[in-house]
Scaffold this motif. Structure first.
Motif, short mmCIF file in Angstrom:
data_model
loop_
_atom_site.label_atom_id
_atom_site.label_comp_id
_atom_site.label_asym_id
_atom_site.label_seq_id
_atom_site.Cartn_x
_atom_site.Cartn_y
_atom_site.Cartn_z
N LEU A 91 1.25 -1.34 -0.20
CA LEU A 91 0.50 -0.05 0.06
C LEU A 91 0.94 1.18 -0.14
O LEU A 91 0.33 2.08 -0.41
N ASN A 92 2.64 1.35 0.56
CA ASN A 92 2.96 2.32 1.07
C ASN A 92 3.50 2.32 -0.91
O ASN A 92 4.36 3.56 -1.13
N ILE A 94 2.54 1.37 -3.45
CA ILE A 94 1.37 2.14 -4.58
C ILE A 94 0.85 3.98 -3.92
O ILE A 94 1.15 4.51 -5.20
N GLU A 95 0.81 3.85 -3.03
CA GLU A 95 1.59 5.90 -2.94
C GLU A 95 2.21 6.21 -3.13
O GLU A 95 2.35 7.51 -3.10
N LYS A 97 4.95 8.88 -4.30
CA LYS A 97 4.74 10.11 -5.88
C LYS A 97 5.98 10.02 -6.67
O LYS A 97 5.87 10.59 -7.81
N GLU A 101 11.18 7.84 -3.56
CA GLU A 101 10.09 7.86 -2.88
C GLU A 101 9.76 6.48 -2.35
O GLU A 101 9.76 6.10 -1.38
N CYS A 224 4.77 -0.30 -10.14
CA CYS A 224 4.61 1.51 -10.00
C CYS A 224 5.82 1.66 -11.01
O CYS A 224 5.43 3.15 -10.26
#
Length: 234
Positions: A91-92, A94-95, A97, A101, A224
């Motif tokens: 989940l991290n 995927i988030e 930017k 990161e 990703c």
């Protein structure tokens, strides 16, 4: 006639008696007097009744079953923990930017959230002058082939004890503290690279261990990372 247990004086062999009792499990129900007279020798040399021996066997089987159930519960608990930690990591990712990161999240969570992972790195193979940054590690494809080409040849995850020069390339100044490692090649769009993780424990990463988790994380990074990159190499 049973060659291993020949009949004596016309009596049935041991295997014939065993076969008969298996085929007639109710025999002793109708012959309780015989059952009461049966005696067995325990491993200690003590003579015990058949009932006592049966109770002992059931107790041993019960202890063995308890041990198996305990192991199953421990495995289930570890799998639950692995699932929750993997979900948090994904989940991290995927988030994220930016590519920097994503790299930072990946390495931080692998080291902090997973047992016996002491070091982690994400290395991309491209022109460092076009893709390099202070956080994202980029090396030329030629340098990668020169340093870890044998590890990349199979394009599959590899676990075990690596050579000193391979560890130095993958983990830099931490190489001397590493006992065992694992790495997984990635292909994010047209950009190749590798995810590497390591443990101080020489016995943690073995060539025989499964690599499903590492392959799964690599698949997520492959999906990703291209969305966060810019340039004609993707």
């Amino acid at each position: 006639m049973d060659s291993a247990n020949p009949k004596k004086d016309g009596l049935p062999s041991e295997s014939e008696v065993a076969r008969y009792l298996r085929n007639h499990p109710g025999f002793f129900l109708n012959n309780e007097d015989i059952l009461a007279e049966l005696k067995l020798t325990h491993q200690t040399g003590k003579v015990v009744s058949l009932l006592e021996r049966q109770v002992e066997i059931l107790r041993e089987r019960n202890m063995d079953m308890r041990g198996r159930i305990s192991n199953m519960l421990d495995n289930a608990n570890r799998n639950d923990q692995l699932f929750e930690r993997s979900k948090k990591l994904i989940l991290n990712l995927i988030e994220a930017k930016r590519a920097e990161e994503l790299s930072n999240i990946l390495c931080r969570h692998l080291v902090n959230d997973f047992d016996d992972i002491d070091y982690a790195s994400l290395i991309l193979f491209a022109d460092p002058s076009r893709l390099g940054s202070s956080v994202l590690r980029v090396v030329s494809p030629e340098q990668a082939q020169q340093q870890i080409g044998s590890l990349l040849r199979s394009k599959k995850a590899i676990c075990g004890v690596l050579r000193a020069e391979e560890l130095s390339f993958l983990f830099g100044k931490h190489a001397d503290h590493i006992g065992s490692a694992a790495l997984m090649p990635i292909q994010a769009g047209n950009l190749d690279g590798v995810i590497a993780i390591a443990s101080k424990n020489p016995q943690h990463f073995k060539s025989s261990m499964g690599t499903l988790f590492l392959e799964y994380i690599a698949d997520v990074v492959n999906r990703c990372l291209p969305k966060l990159m810019k340039g004609p190499f993707l």
